[in-house]
Design a protein around this motif. Structure first.
Motif, PDB file in Angstrom:
ATOM      1  N   GLN A   1       0.656  -1.252   0.072  1.00 43.15           N
ATOM      2  CA  GLN A   1       0.044  -0.089   0.209  1.00 43.15           C
ATOM      3  C   GLN A   1       1.037   1.188  -0.037  1.00 43.15           C
ATOM      4  N   ALA A   2       1.824   1.331   0.766  1.00 40.96           N
ATOM      5  CA  ALA A   2       2.856   2.381   0.725  1.00 40.96           C
ATOM      6  C   ALA A   2       3.542   2.548  -0.245  1.00 40.96           C
ATOM      7  N   ALA A   3       3.793   1.647  -1.234  1.00 42.81           N
ATOM      8  CA  ALA A   3       4.509   1.609  -2.433  1.00 42.81           C
ATOM      9  C   ALA A   3       3.490   2.212  -3.591  1.00 42.81           C
ATOM     10  N   GLY A   4       2.385   1.884  -3.221  1.00 47.32           N
ATOM     11  CA  GLY A   4       1.149   1.988  -4.310  1.00 47.32           C
ATOM     12  C   GLY A   4       0.931   1.054  -5.231  1.00 47.32           C
ATOM     13  N   VAL A   5       1.212  -0.120  -4.831  1.00 49.45           N
ATOM     14  CA  VAL A   5       1.219  -1.404  -5.673  1.00 49.45           C
ATOM     15  C   VAL A   5       0.337  -2.554  -4.944  1.00 49.45           C
ATOM     16  N   SER A   6       0.191  -3.630  -5.783  1.00 53.11           N
ATOM     17  CA  SER A   6      -0.483  -4.759  -5.188  1.00 53.11           C
ATOM     18  C   SER A   6       0.362  -5.735  -4.272  1.00 53.11           C
ATOM     19  N   SER A   7      -0.284  -6.201  -3.537  1.00 49.55           N
ATOM     20  CA  SER A   7       0.537  -7.515  -2.785  1.00 49.55           C
ATOM     21  C   SER A   7       1.063  -8.669  -3.877  1.00 49.55           C
ATOM     22  N   GLY A   8       0.081  -8.768  -4.821  1.00 48.70           N
ATOM     23  CA  GLY A   8       0.738  -9.703  -5.897  1.00 48.70           C
ATOM     24  C   GLY A   8       1.891  -9.348  -6.654  1.00 48.70           C
ATOM     25  N   LEU A   9       1.888  -7.978  -6.973  1.00 47.20           N
ATOM     26  CA  LEU A   9       3.107  -7.444  -7.476  1.00 47.20           C
ATOM     27  C   LEU A   9       4.379  -7.479  -6.596  1.00 47.20           C
ATOM     28  N   LEU A  10       4.171  -7.190  -5.585  1.00 48.53           N
ATOM     29  CA  LEU A  10       5.308  -7.175  -4.397  1.00 48.53           C
ATOM     30  C   LEU A  10       5.829  -8.702  -4.515  1.00 48.53           C
ATOM     31  N   ARG A  11       4.971  -9.660  -4.422  1.00 45.95           N
ATOM     32  CA  ARG A  11       5.448 -11.224  -4.042  1.00 45.95           C
ATOM     33  C   ARG A  11       5.723 -11.456  -5.749  1.00 45.95           C
ATOM     34  N   HIS A  12       5.356 -10.908  -6.904  1.00 45.70           N
ATOM     35  CA  HIS A  12       5.939 -11.483  -8.033  1.00 45.70           C
ATOM     36  C   HIS A  12       7.648 -10.727  -8.248  1.00 45.70           C
ATOM     37  N   HIS A  13       8.001  -9.604  -7.529  1.00 47.19           N
ATOM     38  CA  HIS A  13       9.078  -9.150  -7.722  1.00 47.19           C
ATOM     39  C   HIS A  13      10.011  -9.584  -6.501  1.00 47.19           C
ATOM     40  N   PHE A  14       9.715  -9.968  -5.330  1.00 45.35           N
ATOM     41  CA  PHE A  14      10.601 -10.458  -4.381  1.00 45.35           C
ATOM     42  C   PHE A  14       9.900 -11.783  -3.462  1.00 45.35           C
ATOM     43  N   GLY A  15       8.899 -12.330  -3.832  1.00 43.87           N
ATOM     44  CA  GLY A  15       8.641 -13.732  -3.290  1.00 43.87           C
ATOM     45  C   GLY A  15       7.786 -13.831  -2.176  1.00 43.87           C
ATOM     46  N   SER A  16       8.619 -13.039  -1.001  1.00 44.92           N
ATOM     47  CA  SER A  16       7.873 -13.170   0.344  1.00 44.92           C
ATOM     48  C   SER A  16       8.599 -11.955   0.848  1.00 44.92           C
ATOM     49  N   LYS A  17       8.231 -11.937   2.385  1.00 40.49           N
ATOM     50  CA  LYS A  17       8.710 -10.603   3.151  1.00 40.49           C
ATOM     51  C   LYS A  17      10.311 -10.885   3.307  1.00 40.49           C
ATOM     52  N   GLU A  18      10.494 -12.239   3.499  1.00 37.25           N
ATOM     53  CA  GLU A  18      11.997 -12.619   3.676  1.00 37.25           C
ATOM     54  C   GLU A  18      12.641 -12.150   2.397  1.00 37.25           C
ATOM     55  N   GLY A  19      12.263 -12.498   1.240  1.00 34.59           N
ATOM     56  CA  GLY A  19      12.753 -12.136   0.224  1.00 34.59           C
ATOM     57  C   GLY A  19      13.060 -10.719   0.094  1.00 34.59           C
ATOM     58  N   LEU A  20      12.240  -9.877   0.273  1.00 34.20           N
ATOM     59  CA  LEU A  20      12.054  -8.616   0.476  1.00 34.20           C
ATOM     60  C   LEU A  20      13.064  -7.912   1.165  1.00 34.20           C
ATOM     61  N   ARG A  21      13.144  -8.284   2.420  1.00 30.37           N
ATOM     62  CA  ARG A  21      14.220  -7.859   3.637  1.00 30.37           C
ATOM     63  C   ARG A  21      15.448  -8.269   2.855  1.00 30.37           C
ATOM     64  N   ASP A  22      15.860  -9.484   2.473  1.00 33.21           N
ATOM     65  CA  ASP A  22      17.186  -9.825   1.732  1.00 33.21           C
ATOM     66  C   ASP A  22      17.670  -8.527   0.730  1.00 33.21           C
ATOM     67  N   ALA A  23      16.604  -8.198  -0.180  1.00 36.70           N
ATOM     68  CA  ALA A  23      16.819  -7.303  -1.114  1.00 36.70           C
ATOM     69  C   ALA A  23      17.053  -5.959  -0.221  1.00 36.70           C
ATOM     70  N   CYS A  24      16.329  -5.633   0.660  1.00 32.70           N
ATOM     71  CA  CYS A  24      16.775  -4.304   1.352  1.00 32.70           C
ATOM     72  C   CYS A  24      17.966  -4.475   2.061  1.00 32.70           C
ATOM     73  N   ASP A  25      18.233  -5.379   2.667  1.00 33.84           N
ATOM     74  CA  ASP A  25      19.647  -5.435   3.178  1.00 33.84           C
ATOM     75  C   ASP A  25      20.749  -5.420   2.243  1.00 33.84           C
ATOM     76  N   GLU A  26      20.456  -6.024   1.064  1.00 32.62           N
ATOM     77  CA  GLU A  26      21.775  -6.034   0.197  1.00 32.62           C
ATOM     78  C   GLU A  26      21.895  -4.442  -0.277  1.00 32.62           C
TER      79      GLU A  26
END
Length: 204
Positions: free
Chosen positions: A36-61
């Motif tokens: 919601q904060a990014a202005g996208v759907s949850s499905g699109l988020l999962r498409h790019h990062f797979g899961s919250k853990e995958g998203l966190r990994d990307a943020c860390d990197e």
């Protein structure tokens, strides 16, 4: 192949996640809130990062790579230039990520120490234990962020944003530019520690 809009959406999701993870902690920020904060759907988020853990990994990197880039530039030039505006939020994110005490956060700190050891190794810092030197300096620096509320209360301004942040940076530079021990005191303390280490080694 990703389109330019996909790349832009990915960056928006990552930036929104960094902001919410910093504000609420990893556990407190949901996929739905980040999307919601990014202005996208949850499905699109999962498409790019797979899961919250995958998203966190990307943020860390992203955060580690960006801060390492700034540190490398500083070490190479030996001059402290203007602080890029994106660096402070990333530092705050990394500190918040470390606060959860998970194996993931410990590994992230380990990588940060590895980077610092590599950078300071080229400067030939006077130390008998470069890794401990880097690790302790890193922990001391992160302590300023961990104690943001306390520092802000004592100093009367929010040290998490300029000019409060610049104020504590000035204080840290003043600390590092002057010895708090005389060479004689430092040598005496080191000899005392050597004696303690020797006695510890003699214990059965």
């Amino acid at each position: 192949m990703s389109s330019d809009s996909d790349l832009t959406a990915r960056a928006r999701i990552r930036d929104a996640a960094i902001a919410l993870f910093t504000e609420r902690g990893i556990a407190g920020a949901t996929i739905r809130d980040i999307a919601q904060a990014a202005g996208v759907s949850s499905g699109l988020l999962r498409h790019h990062f797979g899961s919250k853990e995958g998203l966190r990994d990307a943020c860390d990197e992203f955060a580690l790579a960006r801060i390492a880039q700034v540190q490398t530039r500083f070490v190479g030039s030996q001059m402290l230039g203007p602080i890029p505006p994106d660096v402070l939020p990333l530092q705050q994110y990394l500190v918040r990520a470390l606060m959860d005490g998970s194996p993931r956060s410990t590994e992230m700190f380990r990588r940060a120490v590895d980077q610092g050891e590599h950078l300071l190794g080229d400067l030939k810092v006077e130390t008998g234990d470069l890794r401990a030197f880097v690790a302790v300096v890193g922990a001391m620096k992160m302590g300023m962020f961990l104690m943001r509320d306390q520092l802000s209360a004592v100093l009367g301004e929010d040290v998490g944003v300029p000019p409060g942040y610049l104020r504590i940076l000035r204080a840290s530079i003043e600390i590092f530019r002057q010895p708090l021990l005389t060479p004689e005191q430092a040598d005496q303390a080191m000899r005392a520690l050597d004696r303690i280490s020797l006695h510890e080694g003699e214990r059965p």
